[in-house]
Scaffold this active site. Structure first.
Site, mmCIF file in Angstrom:
data_model
loop_
_atom_site.group_PDB
_atom_site.id
_atom_site.type_symbol
_atom_site.label_atom_id
_atom_site.label_comp_id
_atom_site.label_asym_id
_atom_site.label_seq_id
_atom_site.Cartn_x
_atom_site.Cartn_y
_atom_site.Cartn_z
ATOM 1 N N CYS A 1 0.137 4.035 10.347
ATOM 2 C CA CYS A 1 0.773 5.098 9.664
ATOM 3 C C CYS A 1 1.520 6.233 10.717
ATOM 4 C CB CYS A 1 -0.248 5.767 8.854
ATOM 5 S SG CYS A 1 0.590 7.373 7.855
ATOM 6 N N ALA B 1 -3.932 3.984 0.784
ATOM 7 C CA ALA B 1 -5.003 4.089 2.012
ATOM 8 C C ALA B 1 -6.161 4.809 1.650
ATOM 9 C CB ALA B 1 -4.190 4.727 3.002
ATOM 10 N N GLY C 1 7.315 -2.795 -1.294
ATOM 11 C CA GLY C 1 7.237 -1.467 -1.191
ATOM 12 C C GLY C 1 7.871 -0.655 -2.019
ATOM 13 N N GLY D 1 1.426 11.471 4.217
ATOM 14 C CA GLY D 1 0.158 11.981 4.894
ATOM 15 C C GLY D 1 -0.915 11.525 4.564
ATOM 16 N N LEU D 2 -0.980 10.160 4.070
ATOM 17 C CA LEU D 2 -2.268 9.560 3.594
ATOM 18 C C LEU D 2 -2.948 10.422 2.732
ATOM 19 C CD1 LEU D 2 -3.582 7.855 7.164
ATOM 20 C CD2 LEU D 2 -2.387 6.776 5.173
ATOM 21 N N ASN E 1 9.558 8.311 4.206
ATOM 22 C CA ASN E 1 8.460 9.194 3.432
ATOM 23 C C ASN E 1 7.515 9.592 4.599
ATOM 24 O OD1 ASN E 1 5.680 7.906 3.328
ATOM 25 N ND2 ASN E 1 6.748 6.031 3.635
ATOM 26 N N ALA E 2 6.919 10.643 4.381
ATOM 27 C CA ALA E 2 5.879 11.134 5.284
ATOM 28 C C ALA E 2 4.855 11.904 4.158
ATOM 29 C CB ALA E 2 6.360 12.286 6.286
ATOM 30 N N SER F 1 0.763 -1.427 -0.134
ATOM 31 C CA SER F 1 0.026 -0.020 -0.164
ATOM 32 C C SER F 1 0.803 1.427 -0.154
ATOM 33 C CB SER F 1 -0.909 0.006 1.243
ATOM 34 O OG SER F 1 -1.721 1.095 1.210
#
Lengths: 253, 310
Positions: free
Chosen positions: B127, B45, B262, B71-72, B68-69, B20
């Protein structure tokens, strides 16, 4: 987009920490616009590819030119690649600069540092179409400057350096404020802070900007390189919706 | 070579799936190979409403990995159902939707809606890059139990809970979600991490912290799966730093029944395809005649250590 091991035909230093790569491969046939980029894998030791804009390309010879600046370990390792070897390249990626229609007659090109290269092939194509090209190129210092003579073959060139060692002392925006505004379109590429200043200064003129950002996949799947946009969706992905945007469609912060 | 694996809700023709958040909703990768070759696809997500995510830069490199960030960032569950899932449905591949939220109610809402369109859910309680929800559910066993119980009730398909490695006792967490009715586990999410740029004296990532993924975290994941496999009776989808078919064998031996790939998709968009193609030969090299036979192999190996299998 495809992944290809492109042959390195030439690899030379052209300015302070700045290098020129001439690559050969089938991918060149897929290039659509000036301003597209390729995503370069330096070696297995590096987890992320490095996006590099295409400076120039020649379909009949199957070659493309990349200019890059050493910014860290990855680009430093890239300098060690030798002519005759191969480079793992993913591309060509993104949307480049749209060429103007017949009503446009005078284009203003504004490049800052390693943002200058993607404007080179654009200048060439504009010149071929008979459009007048004025270029404003900004660098940190004289030792960093490159491609000035090449741009001069397409029209007037104004140079700025931060320390005044070449051309006007200051930024590209200092040059722009002295220019007569006879251009009908502008094209800019450079650091975001420069693009924002240019957009503010040339608010009345239609323009296109090419963005740079740290990227993940480079194909639009990971959402690492997004920018706020004015449409309902609210964002654009620099790698695939850009890197070139109409200056009116994105919001720079 | 029999590569098939049967898991709750999922008949996999092989154990390889993209993880994901590293594969979007598949479209971008369909230009490189046929998605129907994959064991399954785990979607990016989904949250109740659309989310823009974090400021940029959102990624940074690290030794043998990356941070990584994001943030959905996603268009919201309704848009995913109308605009993204139809394309994937045409690909003839099992789909696992990753479900995220800030509140238990949001998790329930997303699970209920999206479970009508996919084969299984991956419950994202891990997350590390969002301020509300996410990992807070994944680091407290009581909260994890509650959100799992409610999502299992709301979902029409089996629920795999994605565990966070940012905790002291992974077995305790796995047992908590097992008790709450989870059908499987997905292990592991990223490790909370930071990089600082000496030139700016600031964290490289705008969110300051990001999740570390890639080869650097593979041994952590292998250890956690090995521990959990012994104590919990749920199938495990393993992930973390897989870059080759040899890595897949290691995951299977630790106790994973399937694996997800991933960040290696960023290095090489063809990586899932290449690993699938190499897997039969690698299984054979280590003396296996099916994927099934390798699962948990490290736990039942009786042969003296001096005898090499390959």
């Amino acid at each position: 987009m495809k992944r290809e091991f492109m042959k390195i035909l030439e690899h030379t230093s052209i300015a302070n920490d700045t290098y020129r790569l001439l690559l050969e491969g089938e991918m060149v046939q897929d290039i659509v616009d000036p301003g597209q980029f390729v995503h370069v894998q330096i070696s297995d030791d590096f987890y992320l590819r490095r996006p590099v804009s295409i400076c120039d390309y020649n379909r009949s010879e199957g070659t493309m030119t990349l200019l890059y600046k050493v910014m860290g370990k990855g680009t430093d390792a890239l300098t060690k690649k030798e002519a005759g070897g191969f480079l793992d390249v993913l591309g060509p990626g993104g949307q480049g600069f749209p060429l103007p229609g017949d009503e446009q007659t005078h284009a203003l090109l504004i490049g800052g540092g390693i943002g200058v290269p993607p404007l080179y092939n654009l200048a060439k194509q504009l010149n071929d179409k008979g459009i007048r090209v004025t270029s404003v190129l900004g660098f940190q210092t004289k030792a960093d400057a490159f491609l000035i003579e090449e741009f001069e073959s397409f029209g007037e060139v104004y140079v700025s350096t931060n320390d005044g060692t070449l051309g006007t002392k200051g930024f590209v925006t200092d040059v722009l404020s002295q220019l007569e505004s006879v251009h009908d379109t502008y094209y800019a590429c450079g650091p975001t802070v420069m693009l924002k200043a240019v957009m503010d200064q040339l608010e009345e003129v239609p323009g296109y900007i090419s963005m740079e950002e740290r990227m993940g996949c480079g194909i639009g799947a990971c959402f690492a390189c997004v920018i706020e946009s004015r449409d309902d969706k609210g964002y654009k992905r620099i790698c695939c919706d850009g890197p070139v945007f109409d200056a009116k469609e994105v919001v720079l912060s | 070579m029999n590569l098939s694996v049967s898991l709750p809700g999922l008949q996999l023709k092989n154990p390889i799936m993209p993880a994901s958040g590293c594969f979007g909703f598949g479209k971008e990768f369909a230009q490189f190979y046929s998605l129907s070759d994959l064991g399954a696809v785990i979607l990016k997500a989904a949250t109740g409403e659309k989310r823009f995510g974090n400021p940029t830069p959102r990624v940074a490199e690290a030794a043998s990995g990356m941070l990584n960030a994001i943030g959905l960032q996603n268009p919201g569950v309704d848009s995913i159902i109308t605009d993204e899932i139809p394309f994937l449905k045409e690909q003839d591949v099992p789909l696992i939707a990753n479900v995220a939220g800030s509140t238990v109610e949001e998790y329930e809402e997303v699970a209920e809606k999206i479970s009508a369109h996919v084969d299984a859910l991956e419950l994202n309680i891990s997350c590390p890059n969002v301020k509300e929800g996410g990992v807070q559910f994944g680091t407290d066993p009581e909260l994890a139990k509650e959100v799992t119980r409610r999502v299992v009730q709301a979902s029409r398909v089996p629920v795999y809970v994605k565990l966070s490695p940012n905790i002291t006792d992974i077995v305790q967490m796995a047992k908590a979600v097992e008790e709450a009715g989870a059908h499987g586990l997905s292990m592991i999410n990223t490790l909370t991490a930071m990089r600082i740029d000496p030139k700016t004296r600031k964290p490289v990532i705008a969110n300051q912290t990001g999740g570390l993924s890639g080869a650097a975290i593979k041994p952590v994941s292998i250890r956690m799966i090995h521990q959990v496999y012994k104590e919990v009776n749920l199938p495990i989808i393993g992930m973390g730093g897989i870059e080759s078919s040899e890595d897949v064998i290691e995951y299977l031996l630790a106790g994973a029944s399937a694996v997800a790939i991933g960040s290696a998709n960023f290095k090489n968009p063809l990586i899932c395809k290449e690993i699938m193609d190499a897997l039969p030969q690698t299984l054979q090299k280590y003396g296996f005649s099916s994927v099934q036979e390798a699962i948990g192999g490290a736990h039942h190996e009786q042969t003296a250590a001096s005898i090499l299998r390959a």
